[in-house]
Design a protein around this motif. Structure first.
Motif, PDB file in Angstrom:
ATOM      1  N   SER A   1       0.843  -1.208   0.000  1.00 13.96           N
ATOM      2  CA  SER A   1       0.000   0.000   0.000  1.00 13.96           C
ATOM      3  C   SER A   1       0.873   1.251   0.000  1.00 13.96           C
ATOM      4  N   ALA A   2       1.922   1.209   0.808  1.00 16.29           N
ATOM      5  CA  ALA A   2       2.822   2.362   0.875  1.00 16.29           C
ATOM      6  C   ALA A   2       3.508   2.579  -0.471  1.00 16.29           C
ATOM      7  N   LEU A   3       3.941   1.493  -1.098  1.00 19.31           N
ATOM      8  CA  LEU A   3       4.586   1.602  -2.417  1.00 19.31           C
ATOM      9  C   LEU A   3       3.609   2.167  -3.440  1.00 19.31           C
ATOM     10  N   ARG A   4       2.331   1.718  -3.342  1.00 26.39           N
ATOM     11  CA  ARG A   4       1.332   2.121  -4.331  1.00 26.39           C
ATOM     12  C   ARG A   4       1.079   3.624  -4.279  1.00 26.39           C
ATOM     13  N   GLU A   5       1.166   4.175  -3.056  1.00 26.16           N
ATOM     14  CA  GLU A   5       0.946   5.619  -2.881  1.00 26.16           C
ATOM     15  C   GLU A   5       1.881   6.433  -3.774  1.00 26.16           C
ATOM     16  N   ARG A   6       3.109   5.945  -3.907  1.00 24.24           N
ATOM     17  CA  ARG A   6       4.108   6.669  -4.692  1.00 24.24           C
ATOM     18  C   ARG A   6       3.659   6.850  -6.139  1.00 24.24           C
ATOM     19  N   PHE A   7       2.833   5.917  -6.607  1.00 21.85           N
ATOM     20  CA  PHE A   7       2.443   5.962  -8.021  1.00 21.85           C
ATOM     21  C   PHE A   7       1.042   6.509  -8.231  1.00 21.85           C
ATOM     22  N   SER A   8       0.342   6.851  -7.124  1.00 18.97           N
ATOM     23  CA  SER A   8      -1.042   7.291  -7.295  1.00 18.97           C
ATOM     24  C   SER A   8      -1.045   8.595  -8.087  1.00 18.97           C
ATOM     25  N   GLY A   9      -1.938   8.665  -9.056  1.00 13.99           N
ATOM     26  CA  GLY A   9      -2.020   9.867  -9.874  1.00 13.99           C
ATOM     27  C   GLY A   9      -1.164   9.800 -11.121  1.00 13.99           C
ATOM     28  N   PHE A  10      -0.247   8.840 -11.188  1.00 14.77           N
ATOM     29  CA  PHE A  10       0.567   8.689 -12.399  1.00 14.77           C
ATOM     30  C   PHE A  10      -0.232   7.917 -13.446  1.00 14.77           C
ATOM     31  N   ASP A  11      -0.155   8.359 -14.664  1.00 13.92           N
ATOM     32  CA  ASP A  11      -0.764   7.595 -15.760  1.00 13.92           C
ATOM     33  C   ASP A  11       0.302   7.481 -16.844  1.00 13.92           C
ATOM     34  N   PHE A  12       1.050   6.393 -16.791  1.00 12.98           N
ATOM     35  CA  PHE A  12       2.191   6.258 -17.695  1.00 12.98           C
ATOM     36  C   PHE A  12       1.722   6.008 -19.129  1.00 12.98           C
ATOM     37  N   PRO A  13       2.264   6.748 -20.085  1.00 13.78           N
ATOM     38  CA  PRO A  13       1.879   6.524 -21.482  1.00 13.78           C
ATOM     39  C   PRO A  13       2.620   5.327 -22.078  1.00 13.78           C
ATOM     40  N   VAL A  14       2.322   4.165 -21.524  1.00 15.90           N
ATOM     41  CA  VAL A  14       2.978   2.948 -22.018  1.00 15.90           C
ATOM     42  C   VAL A  14       1.923   1.914 -22.410  1.00 15.90           C
ATOM     43  N   GLU A  15       2.247   1.179 -23.451  1.00 18.45           N
ATOM     44  CA  GLU A  15       1.417   0.024 -23.811  1.00 18.45           C
ATOM     45  C   GLU A  15       1.878  -1.165 -22.989  1.00 18.45           C
ATOM     46  N   VAL A  16       0.912  -1.893 -22.451  1.00 19.49           N
ATOM     47  CA  VAL A  16       1.232  -3.001 -21.549  1.00 19.49           C
ATOM     48  C   VAL A  16       0.722  -4.313 -22.123  1.00 19.49           C
ATOM     49  N   GLN A  17       1.596  -5.278 -22.216  1.00 17.88           N
ATOM     50  CA  GLN A  17       1.137  -6.652 -22.427  1.00 17.88           C
ATOM     51  C   GLN A  17       1.385  -7.424 -21.148  1.00 17.88           C
ATOM     52  N   ASP A  18       0.297  -7.943 -20.585  1.00 24.49           N
ATOM     53  CA  ASP A  18       0.391  -8.756 -19.369  1.00 24.49           C
ATOM     54  C   ASP A  18       0.475 -10.208 -19.830  1.00 24.49           C
ATOM     55  N   THR A  19       1.667 -10.766 -19.773  1.00 30.87           N
ATOM     56  CA  THR A  19       1.884 -12.044 -20.459  1.00 30.87           C
ATOM     57  C   THR A  19       2.670 -13.025 -19.587  1.00 30.87           C
ATOM     58  N   LYS A  20       2.859 -14.218 -20.083  1.00 33.36           N
ATOM     59  CA  LYS A  20       3.727 -15.185 -19.395  1.00 33.36           C
ATOM     60  C   LYS A  20       4.909 -15.485 -20.295  1.00 33.36           C
ATOM     61  N   ILE A  21       6.089 -15.409 -19.734  1.00 31.72           N
ATOM     62  CA  ILE A  21       7.302 -15.739 -20.476  1.00 31.72           C
ATOM     63  C   ILE A  21       8.036 -16.804 -19.678  1.00 31.72           C
ATOM     64  N   ALA A  22       8.277 -17.944 -20.311  1.00 27.64           N
ATOM     65  CA  ALA A  22       8.906 -19.073 -19.626  1.00 27.64           C
ATOM     66  C   ALA A  22       8.130 -19.425 -18.349  1.00 27.64           C
ATOM     67  N   GLY A  23       6.824 -19.243 -18.407  1.00 28.70           N
ATOM     68  CA  GLY A  23       5.980 -19.600 -17.268  1.00 28.70           C
ATOM     69  C   GLY A  23       5.910 -18.541 -16.191  1.00 28.70           C
ATOM     70  N   VAL A  24       6.588 -17.412 -16.396  1.00 24.55           N
ATOM     71  CA  VAL A  24       6.651 -16.361 -15.374  1.00 24.55           C
ATOM     72  C   VAL A  24       5.852 -15.152 -15.847  1.00 24.55           C
ATOM     73  N   ARG A  25       4.945 -14.664 -15.010  1.00 25.02           N
ATOM     74  CA  ARG A  25       4.189 -13.469 -15.394  1.00 25.02           C
ATOM     75  C   ARG A  25       5.159 -12.314 -15.639  1.00 25.02           C
ATOM     76  N   THR A  26       5.034 -11.723 -16.793  1.00 25.12           N
ATOM     77  CA  THR A  26       5.953 -10.644 -17.191  1.00 25.12           C
ATOM     78  C   THR A  26       5.152  -9.559 -17.893  1.00 25.12           C
ATOM     79  N   PHE A  27       5.390  -8.311 -17.510  1.00 25.73           N
ATOM     80  CA  PHE A  27       4.761  -7.185 -18.188  1.00 25.73           C
ATOM     81  C   PHE A  27       5.709  -6.702 -19.282  1.00 25.73           C
ATOM     82  N   VAL A  28       5.232  -6.699 -20.508  1.00 23.23           N
ATOM     83  CA  VAL A  28       6.030  -6.166 -21.618  1.00 23.23           C
ATOM     84  C   VAL A  28       5.522  -4.763 -21.897  1.00 23.23           C
ATOM     85  N   LEU A  29       6.413  -3.789 -21.740  1.00 24.78           N
ATOM     86  CA  LEU A  29       6.011  -2.382 -21.716  1.00 24.78           C
ATOM     87  C   LEU A  29       6.715  -1.603 -22.810  1.00 24.78           C
TER      88      LEU A  29
END
Lengths: 313, 313
Positions: free
Chosen positions: A49-77
């Protein structure tokens, strides 16, 4: 002057940094018994929760793929509009003391990285304690790195991380060496948790001056799950670093991990590695909140380092 | 653990360094009134005796010419047997808080420099307070630098100094820029006294951990002789550093001048200057006595930097 040494605010930093330093030190957590998984989960929720506060209000202009790579959840940004063809890939390992910063936070932390590196960013949502202690996180990083080597030449691969992510980034290269995998083009270690034994002098000298971080000894034991904290896979400061790629290291004069960082720099230099150190005035662990002039200056230095080590043409 | 924080000895340094750190902090001098020249002279004698102890028993294999250059006593030092033809010249400015380290000590300090730089060393015995306050020392350095430009191409000239010598080395280049003189090939600043106002955070955070050095505020006033301490000629940290040559900077995590050093590094980087920072674990101002493994490692880094910036062929 207050009785609390950390309350001294220097005049030698920006106004934003002064406001950050004027805040009292975060409460030093009292950690649960190592076997009390539910209590750890509650603590991790609070940390997140404390970490999340740091990012509140940020809206990053990035495209996100929420995927699995080698079985590991990985965000491709990818930064929106950025060409991805032949673009190098930056493997980003998030911080959070090896217990926090996963899931949605991993996406946010790696999005911030993607804003400054000018590359495609792979944010690895590695497994963590209490359910998955060492070596789960490191195994995940190695698995994704292996998959990345199928996607790009080593000269188009960069690896980096801050804090606990710096631990994993360096430990990943220790494992890669052992397993005969090539090194990436360069490595970025931002205030890295390079030594889980916490033997550095700044764990003593900066304990009252770093208003972000206190000792993580109990957390490190939870992560280690009975393994020796000084094992080079847990504390890459003690690894053989010969053959490591050019490395960028960052810390601050108030950083609890100042010794981690300068010792890692010296170990790399002694191993013949091109390594550059940047220490910021009065900065505690992890910067002055992310948007101070000093934080932005750090990002610019990191970007310059990455650009210099990108393959030409 | 002792009540005296500085008495904490870390396990993360060499045995020699530990012994050095176990020594109690040197007495913080009580300084005389600025107008009491005889008292200052007595204090300077005591300081010089302490400095001399560091060199007792050393017999440097260097040839010494005790000469005058541009009217300034200068020791010209060559390692015995080293070729001097076309060899670059290193202008070495000694430390000693801008009041001590002159005469015979200047010869010894610059002999130590000559042992590691692989160059001809010019040790400038610049004038000092109480008889000769600012700008006498800096004028002497500029005069010798002008004479040096008659002897060598700028690409065969190096400038460096430790502590107060780091102040003068940087201030010399500020003056050289203003006077239209060319920059040397490179600059070496070892724990430089870059800011006589002592505004850096480590003047606070390391005041109990540096067992070598305390505040020099009164000494700085004696040197300044009524001039503004924040004038860029007295505190080169505040100068325009654009156009400075590649610079090597050294400090330690316990150094009272850690902030001086990292701030100078950042200012140089912001000015677009190639500058490399080396911060040694738990090291106070000026090293661990000069012969610890860490001190030798620092010398090796400095020599590598100098060799890299020597003209090829």
């Amino acid at each position: 002057m207050s009785d609390q040494p950390g309350a001294h605010v220097p005049t030698s930093v920006s106004e934003v940094a002064r406001q950050f330093l004027a805040a009292p030190a975060s409460d030093r957590a009292t950690y649960p018994a190592l076997t009390d998984a539910p209590a750890w989960s509650r603590l991790i929720d609070i940390t997140n929760s404390a970490l999340r506060e740091r990012f509140s209000g940020f809206d990053f202009p990035v495209e996100v793929q929420d995927t699995k790579i080698a079985g590991v959840r990985t965000f491709v940004l990818n930064l929106r509009g950025m060409s991805t063809e032949k673009t190098p890939i930056y493997l980003d390992l998030h911080g959070g003391a090896l217990i926090a910063g996963g899931g949605e936070l991993c996406r946010l932390i790696s999005s911030a990285t993607a804003m400054i590196n000018g590359m495609i960013t792979w944010g690895v949502d590695y497994r963590m304690p209490p359910s998955h202690p060492y070596p789960a996180a490191l195994d995940d990083c190695v698995a994704v790195y292996r998959a990345l080597l199928e996607e790009r030449e080593p000269s188009d691969i960069f690896v980096g991380g801050g804090s606990a992510g710096g631990n994993l980034a360096a430990a990943l290269l220790v494992r890669a060496k052992e397993e005969g995998l090539p090194m990436p083009a360069a490595l970025v270690l931002l205030s890295p948790e390079a030594d889980l034994t916490e033997s550095g002098d700044s764990f003593f000298t900066n304990r009252l001056f770093d208003n972000v971080l206190g000792s993580l000894h109990d957390v490190n034991l939870l992560y280690a799950d009975g393994h020796d904290l000084s094992d080079p896979h847990l504390s890459p400061l003690f690894a053989d670093l010969v053959g490591f790629p050019p490395t960028f290291l960052q810390s601050g004069t108030r950083d609890l991990f100042l010794s981690n960082t300068v010792r890692m720099h010296r170990r790399l230099r002694s191993a013949g590695v091109e390594a550059e150190l940047h220490v910021f005035e009065a900065m505690p662990h992890g910067g002055f909140g992310g948007t101070s002039p000093e934080d932005l200056e750090m990002c610019a230095e990191m970007r310059r380092f990455l650009d210099r080590h990108r393959r030409k043409g």
